[in-house]
Scaffold this motif. Structure first.
Motif, mmCIF file in Angstrom:
data_model
loop_
_atom_site.group_PDB
_atom_site.id
_atom_site.type_symbol
_atom_site.label_atom_id
_atom_site.label_comp_id
_atom_site.label_asym_id
_atom_site.label_seq_id
_atom_site.Cartn_x
_atom_site.Cartn_y
_atom_site.Cartn_z
ATOM 1 N N VAL A 132 31.688 -12.497 -35.590
ATOM 2 C CA VAL A 132 32.482 -11.535 -36.372
ATOM 3 C C VAL A 132 33.135 -10.532 -35.420
ATOM 4 N N LEU A 133 34.421 -10.221 -35.657
ATOM 5 C CA LEU A 133 35.146 -9.288 -34.788
ATOM 6 C C LEU A 133 34.832 -7.832 -35.136
ATOM 7 N N HIS A 134 34.608 -7.008 -34.107
ATOM 8 C CA HIS A 134 34.368 -5.567 -34.274
ATOM 9 C C HIS A 134 35.358 -4.818 -33.392
ATOM 10 N N THR A 135 36.064 -3.824 -33.956
ATOM 11 C CA THR A 135 36.954 -2.983 -33.147
ATOM 12 C C THR A 135 36.092 -2.018 -32.340
ATOM 13 N N ILE A 136 36.237 -2.061 -31.007
ATOM 14 C CA ILE A 136 35.377 -1.267 -30.116
ATOM 15 C C ILE A 136 36.141 -0.095 -29.515
ATOM 16 N N TYR A 137 37.344 -0.346 -29.008
ATOM 17 C CA TYR A 137 38.132 0.701 -28.356
ATOM 18 C C TYR A 137 39.552 0.702 -28.896
ATOM 19 N N LYS A 138 40.201 1.863 -28.793
ATOM 20 C CA LYS A 138 41.640 1.981 -29.056
ATOM 21 C C LYS A 138 42.259 2.532 -27.782
ATOM 22 N N LEU A 139 43.162 1.761 -27.184
ATOM 23 C CA LEU A 139 43.775 2.157 -25.916
ATOM 24 C C LEU A 139 45.145 2.780 -26.146
ATOM 25 N N PRO A 140 45.539 3.776 -25.330
ATOM 26 C CA PRO A 140 46.925 4.269 -25.392
ATOM 27 C C PRO A 140 47.881 3.128 -25.029
ATOM 28 N N LYS A 141 49.038 3.106 -25.642
ATOM 29 C CA LYS A 141 49.982 1.999 -25.438
ATOM 30 C C LYS A 141 50.358 1.834 -23.954
ATOM 31 N N VAL A 142 50.465 2.966 -23.230
ATOM 32 C CA VAL A 142 50.908 2.911 -21.837
ATOM 33 C C VAL A 142 49.874 2.211 -20.943
ATOM 34 N N VAL A 143 48.618 2.223 -21.352
ATOM 35 C CA VAL A 143 47.558 1.610 -20.540
ATOM 36 C C VAL A 143 47.433 0.109 -20.814
ATOM 37 N N HIS A 144 47.901 -0.324 -21.994
ATOM 38 C CA HIS A 144 47.685 -1.723 -22.394
ATOM 39 C C HIS A 144 48.241 -2.720 -21.384
ATOM 40 N N ALA A 145 49.504 -2.526 -20.984
ATOM 41 C CA ALA A 145 50.136 -3.470 -20.049
ATOM 42 C C ALA A 145 49.386 -3.500 -18.725
ATOM 43 N N ALA A 146 48.885 -2.325 -18.294
ATOM 44 C CA ALA A 146 48.157 -2.246 -17.028
ATOM 45 C C ALA A 146 46.833 -3.004 -17.105
ATOM 46 N N VAL A 147 46.137 -2.872 -18.226
ATOM 47 C CA VAL A 147 44.848 -3.568 -18.408
ATOM 48 C C VAL A 147 45.065 -5.076 -18.433
ATOM 49 N N VAL A 148 46.087 -5.523 -19.184
ATOM 50 C CA VAL A 148 46.381 -6.964 -19.267
ATOM 51 C C VAL A 148 46.781 -7.500 -17.892
ATOM 52 N N SER A 149 47.585 -6.724 -17.150
ATOM 53 C CA SER A 149 47.992 -7.151 -15.808
ATOM 54 C C SER A 149 46.794 -7.280 -14.880
ATOM 55 N N ARG A 150 45.837 -6.360 -14.996
ATOM 56 C CA ARG A 150 44.616 -6.434 -14.177
ATOM 57 C C ARG A 150 43.839 -7.718 -14.485
ATOM 58 N N ILE A 151 43.724 -8.027 -15.778
ATOM 59 C CA ILE A 151 42.996 -9.235 -16.184
ATOM 60 C C ILE A 151 43.730 -10.488 -15.700
ATOM 61 N N LYS A 152 45.080 -10.480 -15.813
ATOM 62 C CA LYS A 152 45.871 -11.632 -15.338
ATOM 63 C C LYS A 152 45.736 -11.794 -13.828
ATOM 64 N N SER A 153 45.668 -10.670 -13.126
ATOM 65 C CA SER A 153 45.512 -10.718 -11.676
ATOM 66 C C SER A 153 44.169 -11.338 -11.297
ATOM 67 N N LEU A 154 43.101 -10.961 -12.019
ATOM 68 C CA LEU A 154 41.770 -11.516 -11.763
ATOM 69 C C LEU A 154 41.730 -13.018 -12.051
ATOM 70 N N ALA A 155 42.508 -13.437 -13.080
ATOM 71 C CA ALA A 155 42.515 -14.850 -13.489
ATOM 72 C C ALA A 155 43.543 -15.675 -12.715
ATOM 73 N N ARG A 156 44.169 -15.047 -11.703
ATOM 74 C CA ARG A 156 45.185 -15.708 -10.876
ATOM 75 C C ARG A 156 46.352 -16.246 -11.718
ATOM 76 N N LEU A 157 46.787 -15.451 -12.676
ATOM 77 C CA LEU A 157 47.966 -15.788 -13.479
ATOM 78 C C LEU A 157 49.171 -15.040 -12.905
ATOM 79 N N ASP A 158 50.364 -15.432 -13.343
ATOM 80 C CA ASP A 158 51.600 -14.779 -12.900
ATOM 81 C C ASP A 158 51.766 -13.480 -13.691
ATOM 82 N N ILE A 159 51.543 -12.324 -13.022
ATOM 83 C CA ILE A 159 51.594 -11.059 -13.758
ATOM 84 C C ILE A 159 53.025 -10.655 -14.111
#
Length: 478
Positions: A132-159
């Protein structure tokens, strides 16, 4: 200590040593409030402080860092190399820290998936816990792209690529143990959505005896595991625990004397005891093409991720006919429907009869939390009205969870499997060859001892493992 509430001039704090009057008096004097202490363990206070100040301060710092201009536009003569959003995102220490906190929290909460979803004004971080899905955090919009880019960088994806879906994986160390995280990103209306599937070896590789089989089902299942050759099929929708069952089975029967080969799309968890082959359609490495080559690799046991088409089904049957033990999955609602599915794909009935050992349908039900479990009574008539196969009369004593800190107030902690297993018999072989309907075959399987999903779910309700509501949620349409 940890302040957690303030109202009507009273500040409520959690403290591991409430007798420390000096500190409490100083807090009262500094804040001009009455302090009301509550006893808590030192470890709980530290954990909450780390979560709040760790994650929240990282996000706040990242927001202020990413929101400010990176270049002093007033000095037009100075040559400044502007960091791209991607570079700022993947190297910024606050974002790195926030992502690490998110991973640690997901592991602590036994989450199977992390969803990072951009919305119009903000981004949501949701964890799937016990299905079951639970909402844990709400991030400011400006941080979202940075967090996703960090995860893509760790996964060796094209950021830099944000317009098309991408898939990757991250291997992480959690307390000296390796876990894998599968990463999937897709563009949605308000940005990039990332879903991270956490593959924990403790969950994927379990003892078959503890997965949730009844005595009869465990006996039948172990007979399939020890069979010299044939096909065994596991059926169920996505997220029903098929991978856990198959990986646990392979780990139990993989010995140095056996060559275990798997074909997966993608490889869920890399395990050195198996020879794992990833499906790569662009290179024409598909389930059906690789199966032809596998037989030259002298396998004893073959696991095929999924039978999707006639070619794969025929090659799997051929492998079973030539003395191999084959495990695979199908997307059907129940165990007996796997026969109809193979016939629909175009496999001949006599080949199904001669190679199929049996099939199993499974689902996952949430377990009642042992920390807040309580008993209550419910009438058999009411339970039958819900559609449960109740044979008893009168009032029945059941269990449920009230909801506590350990189970996040849900009343459930962990999951157990419910199963429907049928074994091939001479009578069922004759029915398949004679073109009997699915209903007739199911009736024969039940006469020979098969327990349906609903019956197995009801047994787990009676045993105090789960609740009637949970049993109906999982088997309602079956």
């Amino acid at each position: 200590m940890l302040p957690f509430s303030i109202a009507n001039g009273v500040l409520e704090v959690a403290i591991c040593n409430p007798d420390n009057k000096t500190v409490l008096a100083e807090i009262e004097r500094a804040n001009q409030l009455v302090v009301k202490p509550y006893l808590a363990t030192k470890s709980d206070i530290r954990k909450t402080l780390a979560e709040f100040f760790g994650f929240q301060s990282s996000i706040t710092a990242a927001e202020s860092h990413l929101a400010r201009p990176l270049v002093d536009l007033g000095n037009l003569e100075q040559y400044v190399r502007i960091s791209s959003t991607e570079e700022a995102a993947s190297s910024d220490q606050h974002v790195t820290s926030a992502v690490d906190h998110m991973f640690n929290y997901a592991f602590e909460q036994r989450a199977s998936d992390i969803h990072i979803e951009p919305k119009r004004e903000q981004a949501l971080v949701r964890l799937r816990i016990d299905g079951v899905l639970h909402t844990i955090y709400k991030l400011p919009k400006v941080v979202h792209a940075a967090v996703v880019s960090r995860i893509k960088s760790l996964a060796r994806l094209d950021i830099a690529e944000k317009r098309r879906p991408q898939d990757g994986r991250i291997k992480v160390d959690r307390g000296g143990q390796e876990a894998e995280i599968r990463v999937s990103t897709v563009p949605v209306a308000f940005g990039e959505k990332a879903v991270l599937r956490i593959l924990d070896p403790d969950i994927l590789f379990q003892d078959v005896d503890t997965i949730g089989f009844s005595t009869r089902d465990l006996q039948v299942y172990k007979s399939f595991m020890s069979a010299p050759h044939g096909i065994f099929l596991v059926t169920g929708p996505t997220g029903s625990g098929k991978s856990t069952t198959l990986y646990s089975t392979l780990k139990q029967i993989a010995t140095p004397e056996k060559n275990v080969v798997t074909v997966e799309d993608p490889v869920e968890m890399v395990h050195e005891e198996f020879n794992q082959i990833p499906v790569q359609p662009l290179l024409d490495v598909t389930f059906s093409t690789i199966l032809r080559n596998i037989l030259r690799q002298d396998p004893d046991i073959i696991m095929i991720g999924e039978i999707r088409d006639l070619d794969t089904a025929v090659n799997a049957v051929q492998a079973a006919l030539t003395g191999h033990l084959v495990f695979s999955t199908l997307h059907t609602n129940d165990a007996v429907a796997s026969i109809s599915r193979l016939l629909d794909l175009g496999v001949q009935s006599f080949m199904i009869g001669s190679t199929l050992l049996g099939a199993m349908a499974q689902r996952l039900v949430r377990r009642i939390c042992p920390h807040c479990s309580e008993t209550y009574r419910m009438s058999a008539v009411e339970l039958r009205g819900f559609g449960l196969p109740v044979t008893e009369d009168g009032e029945i004593e059941l269990r449920r969870g009230k909801g506590c800190q350990q189970c996040r107030g849900t009343g459930y902690l962990g999951r157990s499997g419910i199963f429907e297993i049928f074994a091939m018999s001479d009578k069922i072989r004759k029915q398949i060859s004679g073109g009997s309907s699915e209903t007739e075959i199911r009736q024969t399987a039940m006469e020979e001892g098969m327990t349906t999903l609903k019956e197995d779910a009801w047994q787990k309700v009676k045993s105090g493992i789960t609740t009637p509501e949970e049993a109906l949620r999982v088997t309602g349409g079956d």
